[in-house]
Scaffold this motif. Structure first.
Motif, PDB file in Angstrom:
ATOM      1  N   ASP A 161      32.467  41.691  38.331  1.00  0.00           N
ATOM      2  CA  ASP A 161      32.600  42.461  39.615  1.00  0.00           C
ATOM      3  C   ASP A 161      32.998  41.623  40.898  1.00  0.00           C
ATOM      4  OD1 ASP A 161      31.958  44.606  38.114  1.00  0.00           O
ATOM      5  OD2 ASP A 161      30.000  45.107  38.864  1.00  0.00           O
ATOM      6  N   GLU A 162      32.475  40.215  40.903  1.00  0.00           N
ATOM      7  CA  GLU A 162      32.692  39.420  41.896  1.00  0.00           C
ATOM      8  C   GLU A 162      34.356  39.021  41.991  1.00  0.00           C
ATOM      9  OE1 GLU A 162      28.367  37.401  42.679  1.00  0.00           O
ATOM     10  OE2 GLU A 162      29.823  36.473  41.675  1.00  0.00           O
ATOM     11  N   ALA A 163      34.571  38.757  40.742  1.00  0.00           N
ATOM     12  CA  ALA A 163      36.120  38.430  40.497  1.00  0.00           C
ATOM     13  C   ALA A 163      37.056  39.589  41.092  1.00  0.00           C
ATOM     14  CB  ALA A 163      36.437  37.880  39.037  1.00  0.00           C
ATOM     15  N   VAL A 164      36.654  40.597  40.576  1.00  0.00           N
ATOM     16  CA  VAL A 164      37.248  42.160  40.820  1.00  0.00           C
ATOM     17  C   VAL A 164      37.242  42.165  42.421  1.00  0.00           C
ATOM     18  CG1 VAL A 164      37.261  44.632  40.800  1.00  0.00           C
ATOM     19  CG2 VAL A 164      36.558  43.411  38.831  1.00  0.00           C
ATOM     20  N   ARG A 165      36.272  41.785  43.213  1.00  0.00           N
ATOM     21  CA  ARG A 165      36.285  42.236  44.541  1.00  0.00           C
ATOM     22  C   ARG A 165      37.270  41.236  45.245  1.00  0.00           C
ATOM     23  NH1 ARG A 165      30.667  41.182  47.353  1.00  0.00           N
ATOM     24  NH2 ARG A 165      30.872  39.297  46.609  1.00  0.00           N
ATOM     25  N   ILE A 166      37.264  39.993  44.682  1.00  0.00           N
ATOM     26  CA  ILE A 166      38.350  38.979  45.445  1.00  0.00           C
ATOM     27  C   ILE A 166      39.602  39.129  45.072  1.00  0.00           C
ATOM     28  CG2 ILE A 166      38.690  36.511  45.494  1.00  0.00           C
ATOM     29  CD1 ILE A 166      36.130  37.220  46.858  1.00  0.00           C
ATOM     30  N   ALA A 167      39.989  39.526  43.773  1.00  0.00           N
ATOM     31  CA  ALA A 167      41.102  39.892  43.421  1.00  0.00           C
ATOM     32  C   ALA A 167      41.796  41.159  44.033  1.00  0.00           C
ATOM     33  CB  ALA A 167      41.266  40.242  41.865  1.00  0.00           C
ATOM     34  N   LYS A 168      40.896  42.117  44.304  1.00  0.00           N
ATOM     35  CA  LYS A 168      41.355  43.262  45.322  1.00  0.00           C
ATOM     36  C   LYS A 168      42.015  42.534  46.734  1.00  0.00           C
ATOM     37  CE  LYS A 168      39.611  47.127  43.224  1.00  0.00           C
ATOM     38  NZ  LYS A 168      38.019  48.157  43.248  1.00  0.00           N
ATOM     39  N   ILE A 169      40.989  41.718  47.235  1.00  0.00           N
ATOM     40  CA  ILE A 169      41.247  41.147  48.592  1.00  0.00           C
ATOM     41  C   ILE A 169      42.761  40.398  48.551  1.00  0.00           C
ATOM     42  CG2 ILE A 169      40.428  39.755  50.231  1.00  0.00           C
ATOM     43  CD1 ILE A 169      37.621  40.276  49.521  1.00  0.00           C
ATOM     44  N   ALA A 170      42.915  39.592  47.237  1.00  0.00           N
ATOM     45  CA  ALA A 170      43.904  38.941  47.143  1.00  0.00           C
ATOM     46  C   ALA A 170      45.376  40.020  47.128  1.00  0.00           C
ATOM     47  CB  ALA A 170      43.833  38.185  45.785  1.00  0.00           C
ATOM     48  N   GLU A 171      45.104  40.949  46.480  1.00  0.00           N
ATOM     49  CA  GLU A 171      46.165  41.971  46.504  1.00  0.00           C
ATOM     50  C   GLU A 171      46.395  42.543  47.656  1.00  0.00           C
ATOM     51  OE1 GLU A 171      45.239  45.718  44.230  1.00  0.00           O
ATOM     52  OE2 GLU A 171      47.552  45.349  43.231  1.00  0.00           O
ATOM     53  N   GLU A 172      45.497  42.986  48.376  1.00  0.00           N
ATOM     54  CA  GLU A 172      45.583  43.547  49.815  1.00  0.00           C
ATOM     55  C   GLU A 172      46.294  42.613  50.754  1.00  0.00           C
ATOM     56  OE1 GLU A 172      41.593  44.662  50.802  1.00  0.00           O
ATOM     57  OE2 GLU A 172      41.639  46.131  49.146  1.00  0.00           O
ATOM     58  N   SER A 173      45.797  41.322  50.489  1.00  0.00           N
ATOM     59  CA  SER A 173      46.494  40.127  51.476  1.00  0.00           C
ATOM     60  C   SER A 173      47.933  39.725  51.179  1.00  0.00           C
ATOM     61  CB  SER A 173      45.453  38.768  51.233  1.00  0.00           C
ATOM     62  OG  SER A 173      44.195  39.224  51.556  1.00  0.00           O
ATOM     63  N   GLY A 174      48.538  40.267  49.894  1.00  0.00           N
ATOM     64  CA  GLY A 174      49.717  39.913  49.697  1.00  0.00           C
ATOM     65  C   GLY A 174      49.929  38.618  48.950  1.00  0.00           C
TER      66      GLY A 174
END
Ligand SMILES: Cc1cc2nc3c(=O)[nH]c(=O)nc-3n(C[C@H](O)[C@H](O)[C@H](O)COP(=O)(O)O)c2cc1C
Length: 338
Positions: A161-174
């Motif tokens: 879940d921690e990787a999922v959270r960071i990956a979503k932030i990565a996606e939102e950040s472009g």
């Protein structure tokens, strides 16, 4: 009978077009220029420098410049930065792009206390706000090249879940893509990589995801892609002393049979080539020291590897190193050791 192809063709990461989605991971002390040149001669396309500290890069440390050595045919090449201060990471990113690298990766996986202590590497998994600010700063300062992040599946938490959270932030950040190494920081490099956690990340974001961990053959790459649904594979330790892995993976991906293992003569020839390149790049003293470790990778698992490991620690000159490689497997003692 041929196997069915699993992934074929190119992958596009912003303005970087790769003919296959197979990437060599950054590995500190391993993926230096000589390693990359040997790997490129065996079919590797995309590689990274080992990670560099954003602070050291911005301060212009000589040691960091040495880690960034490259040549014109060492392309495409990515750089990876590690750190925890958004403004320093942003400045380091700007410099990396100006230096002409093809891609910039942000390290969210390093487990070493010197890095995690101040909050960098895998410690970013626990700090989504800081990580988000780092991504934002970096993206503001980068004009052309793709930016990616490489993360572990978690710090201690096993769920992914921690990787999922960071990956979503990565996606939102472009960011253009993420790589997930299926181990926690607590695991270090031991135990099995958890490919189900990688799958969880793949299912949570729309940007490309590269799976990483325990890929040591074309067959492993094939299984990782099938298990995770990932868009590509990042190879780690499987390539140490084994540049044949790239062709093996490309064959597996194209549904072709695995190419034959290299003969001992071919392994020796490649080990010698790797040593000669280290010699040319680093000079005799450093090349011999580095190759005491590097050459053992090539002979691992081959009869005589134990004796080689003992003897290599007594090499001091280029000629001793050459003789040791040439005599491997012949049952001779190339030079006197204490
Ligand atoms: C000696 C060593 C150095 C490494 N250095 C880095 C690094 O600089 N940056 C990074 O993101 N990962 C680094 N890694 C992690 C690898 O890139 C990879 O994620 C990890 O080894 C898992 O893949 P594997 O099981 O296929 O080896 C390093 C690993 C090793 C063994």
């Amino acid at each position: 009978m041929g196997l069915s192809p699993i992934l074929s063709g190119m992958i596009q990461l912003k303005n970087l077009c790769l003919s296959s989605p197979i990437i060599q991971s950054p590995m500190a002390g391993c993926t230096d220029l000589a390693f990359r040149l040997v790997a490129r001669e065996h079919g590797m396309e995309m590689a990274f420098l080992e990670m560099v500290s954003s602070e050291a890069l911005v301060r212009g440390h000589q040691k960091t410049s040495n880690l960034m050595k490259s040549v014109e045919h060492d392309r495409p090449l990515g750089a990876q930065i590690v750190g925890c201060k958004p403004e320093v990471m942003g400045e380091a990113a700007r410099r990396i792009e100006d230096m002409g690298f093809a891609l910039l990766d942000i390290n969210c996986g390093c487990p070493v206390p010197k890095i995690t202590g101040p909050g960098g590497g895998s410690a970013l998994l626990l700090e989504p706000d800081t990580t988000s600010r780092i991504f934002e700063r970096v993206m503001n300062n980068i004009k052309r090249i793709p930016v990616t992040a490489k993360m572990r599946k978690g710090y201690v938490d096993e769920s992914g879940d921690e990787a999922v959270r960071i990956a979503k932030i990565a996606e939102e950040s472009g960011l253009a893509a993420v790589t997930v190494h299926g181990r926690t920081r607590a695991q270090g490099y031991s135990g099995k990589a958890d490919w189900q956690a990688i799958r969880k990340v793949k299912e949570a974001v729309r940007i490309p995801v590269f799976g990483n961990g325990d890929v040591a053959s074309g067959e492993d790459a094939r299984r990782l892609l099938e298990t995770t649904g990932c868009d590509g594979v990042m190879i780690g330790r499987g390539a140490l002393g084994n540049p044949w892995i790239y062709r093996s993976i490309l064959s597996a991906m194209a549904g072709k049979e695995t190419p034959a293992k290299p003969s001992l003569e071919e392994v020796k020839k490649t080990a010698l080539r790797h040593f000669e390149l280290e010699l040319e790049i680093e000079g005799e003293k450093i090349a011999v020291l580095k190759c005491r470790k590097i050459l053992c990778w090539y002979f691992q698992g081959t009869p005589g590897a134990g004796e080689f490991r003992n003897q290599v620690n007594y090499t001091h000159t280029a000629n001793q190193m050459r003789r040791l490689i040439e005599e491997f497997g012949k049952g001779t003692v190339p030079f006197n050791t204490p």
